[in-house]
Write an enzyme that holds these catalytic residues in place. Structure first.
Site, PDB file in Angstrom:
ATOM      1  N   ASP A  40       3.977   4.435   7.570  1.00 28.65           N
ATOM      2  CA  ASP A  40       3.461   3.486   7.010  1.00 28.65           C
ATOM      3  C   ASP A  40       4.336   2.532   6.341  1.00 28.65           C
ATOM      4  O   ASP A  40       5.115   2.996   5.775  1.00 28.65           O
ATOM      5  CB  ASP A  40       2.378   3.851   6.046  1.00 28.65           C
ATOM      6  N   LYS A  62       1.410  -1.596   8.686  1.00 28.33           N
ATOM      7  CA  LYS A  62       0.514  -2.773   8.647  1.00 28.33           C
ATOM      8  C   LYS A  62       0.423  -3.561   7.636  1.00 28.33           C
ATOM      9  O   LYS A  62       0.670  -2.963   6.421  1.00 28.33           O
ATOM     10  CB  LYS A  62      -1.092  -2.224   8.716  1.00 28.33           C
ATOM     11  N   MET A 174      -6.692  -3.008  -2.290  1.00 26.17           N
ATOM     12  CA  MET A 174      -6.976  -4.120  -1.506  1.00 26.17           C
ATOM     13  C   MET A 174      -7.764  -5.227  -1.893  1.00 26.17           C
ATOM     14  O   MET A 174      -8.371  -6.084  -1.361  1.00 26.17           O
ATOM     15  CB  MET A 174      -7.357  -3.660   0.084  1.00 26.17           C
TER      16      MET A 174
HETATM   17  N1  SAH Z   1      -4.266   5.696   1.043  1.00 28.06           N
HETATM   18  C1  SAH Z   1      -3.947   4.768  -0.076  1.00 28.06           C
HETATM   19  C2  SAH Z   1      -4.511   3.683   0.033  1.00 28.06           C
HETATM   20  C3  SAH Z   1      -4.226   2.639   1.064  1.00 28.06           C
HETATM   21  S1  SAH Z   1      -5.128   1.280   1.061  1.00 28.06           S
HETATM   22  C4  SAH Z   1      -4.128   5.550  -1.422  1.00 28.06           C
HETATM   23  O1  SAH Z   1      -4.768   6.553  -1.444  1.00 28.06           O
HETATM   24  O2  SAH Z   1      -3.681   5.192  -2.154  1.00 28.06           O
HETATM   25  C5  SAH Z   1      -3.840   0.012   0.584  1.00 28.06           C
HETATM   26  C6  SAH Z   1      -4.196  -0.294  -0.917  1.00 28.06           C
HETATM   27  O3  SAH Z   1      -3.852   0.898  -2.051  1.00 28.06           O
HETATM   28  C7  SAH Z   1      -3.108  -1.490  -1.522  1.00 28.06           C
HETATM   29  O4  SAH Z   1      -3.470  -2.643  -1.158  1.00 28.06           O
HETATM   30  C8  SAH Z   1      -3.290  -1.303  -3.122  1.00 28.06           C
HETATM   31  O5  SAH Z   1      -4.567  -1.827  -3.470  1.00 28.06           O
HETATM   32  C9  SAH Z   1      -3.320   0.339  -3.217  1.00 28.06           C
HETATM   33  N2  SAH Z   1      -2.048   0.722  -3.556  1.00 28.06           N
HETATM   34  C10 SAH Z   1      -1.124   1.644  -2.787  1.00 28.06           C
HETATM   35  N3  SAH Z   1      -0.137   2.035  -3.211  1.00 28.06           N
HETATM   36  C11 SAH Z   1      -0.373   1.476  -4.646  1.00 28.06           C
HETATM   37  C12 SAH Z   1       0.792   1.442  -5.747  1.00 28.06           C
HETATM   38  N4  SAH Z   1       1.812   1.936  -5.612  1.00 28.06           N
HETATM   39  N5  SAH Z   1       0.204   0.677  -6.953  1.00 28.06           N
HETATM   40  C13 SAH Z   1      -0.844   0.075  -6.777  1.00 28.06           C
HETATM   41  N6  SAH Z   1      -1.782   0.034  -5.859  1.00 28.06           N
HETATM   42  C14 SAH Z   1      -1.495   0.611  -4.696  1.00 28.06           C
END
Ligand code: SAH
Length: 259
Positions: A40, A62, A174
């Site tokens: 990813d 993505k 998101m």
């Molecule tokens: N599966 C992932 C989420 C994927 S959706 C999880 O469990 O974290 C993608 C969203 O996750 C991003 O748009 C953001 O809102 C959040 N995200 C992912 N990594 C992040 C990080 N290091 N800091 C803040 N938000 C994060």
């Protein structure tokens, strides 16, 4: 759990929010056995360093509104690689089952009769909470926490009524691009404009940022601070806790007892 190369299986691995040392031991073991790693965009550079040199890397990154590979094709790819006899690690940011489309990939594998397992990861909400000293629940502030997606299948279709407010924490994944409409939606649901909000950008990463304000100012905050993805929006009283801790006596360095 014992993982081997060349074992015709798919392993969905949660890569956590960025820092490689936030992977589980099991995730590291699975990666070490991978013949193919399907990646990813959200996976951090130091996590990528854990991929063995002999493993083939396939990126299906993505970006918002620009899906390089449609989800069905990712499922087909995982199945095809496993059927070719490979140990396929599908490395996903955070946890595979929190807004990660992990469910769809498991379905594709099961439908094709390909063995599949899931290794959980630290979701962005858990990483952000720990890294900013902002408990998502706290006996004095919140006894309920919800995770929602700020842009999944349209905001208007989502019913968030009752998920935010006194005694509750709402974590929005998101949500950056829709910060304005999100604040309006919450206020239309009856939330006070002065409800505390926090935005955590790049949680757990060396350049992490935490900014806070009030709900009515959420879009202003995101714009002023030029917050960039990935970021989480946290709505509720717990958003004030890092500030309250900072206002207490600053953490003092503990003197070395031997000096
Ligand atoms: N599966 C992932 C989420 C994927 S959706 C999880 O469990 O974290 C993608 C969203 O996750 C991003 O748009 C953001 O809102 C959040 N995200 C992912 N990594 C992040 C990080 N290091 N800091 C803040 N938000 C994060």
């Amino acid at each position: 759990m014992d993982f081997r190369p060349n074992s015709a299986q798919v392993i969905l691995v949660g890569a956590g929010p960025g820092a490689a040392d936030l992977l589980t031991v099991r995730a590291v073991r699975a990666l070490a056995a991978a013949d193919v790693v399907v990646l990813d965009g959200l996976v951090g550079a130091d996590v990528l360093d854990l991929i063995p040199a002999r493993a083939r890397r396939i990126s299906v990154a993505k970006r918002r509104a620009r899906h390089t590979l449609p989800q069905e094709q990712i499922g087909d790819l995982l199945v095809a690689e496993a059927r070719a006899g490979h140990t396929v690690v599908r490395l996903k940011g955070g946890d595979p089952f929190i807004f990660g489309r992990g469910g769809e990939e498991v379905e594709a594998c099961v439908a094709a009769g390909v063995p599949v397992q899931v290794i959980p990861g630290i979701s962005a909400a858990n990483g952000a909470a720990a890294a900013t000293l902002m408990p998502l629940t706290h006996r004095d502030h919140a006894s309920m926490v919800s995770f929602v997606a700020g842009e999944c299948r349209g905001l208007a279709q989502q019913n968030w009524a009752g998920l935010a407010g006194k005694g509750r924490t709402l974590v929005i994944y998101m949500g950056l691009a829709g910060a304005g409409p999100i604040a309006e939606k919450l206020m239309a649901d009856g939330l006070a404009p002065d409800t505390p909000v926090a935005v955590v950008e790049r949680a757990t990463q060396p350049d992490q940022r935490l900014v806070t304000s009030l709900l009515a100012d959420l879009a202003g905050l995101v714009a002023r601070e030029a917050i960039a993805s990935p970021a989480l929006i946290i709505v509720g009283d717990v958003a004030t806790l890092p500030g309250r801790l900072a206002a207490l006596a600053p953490l003092k360095e503990i003197p070395c007892p031997a000096c």
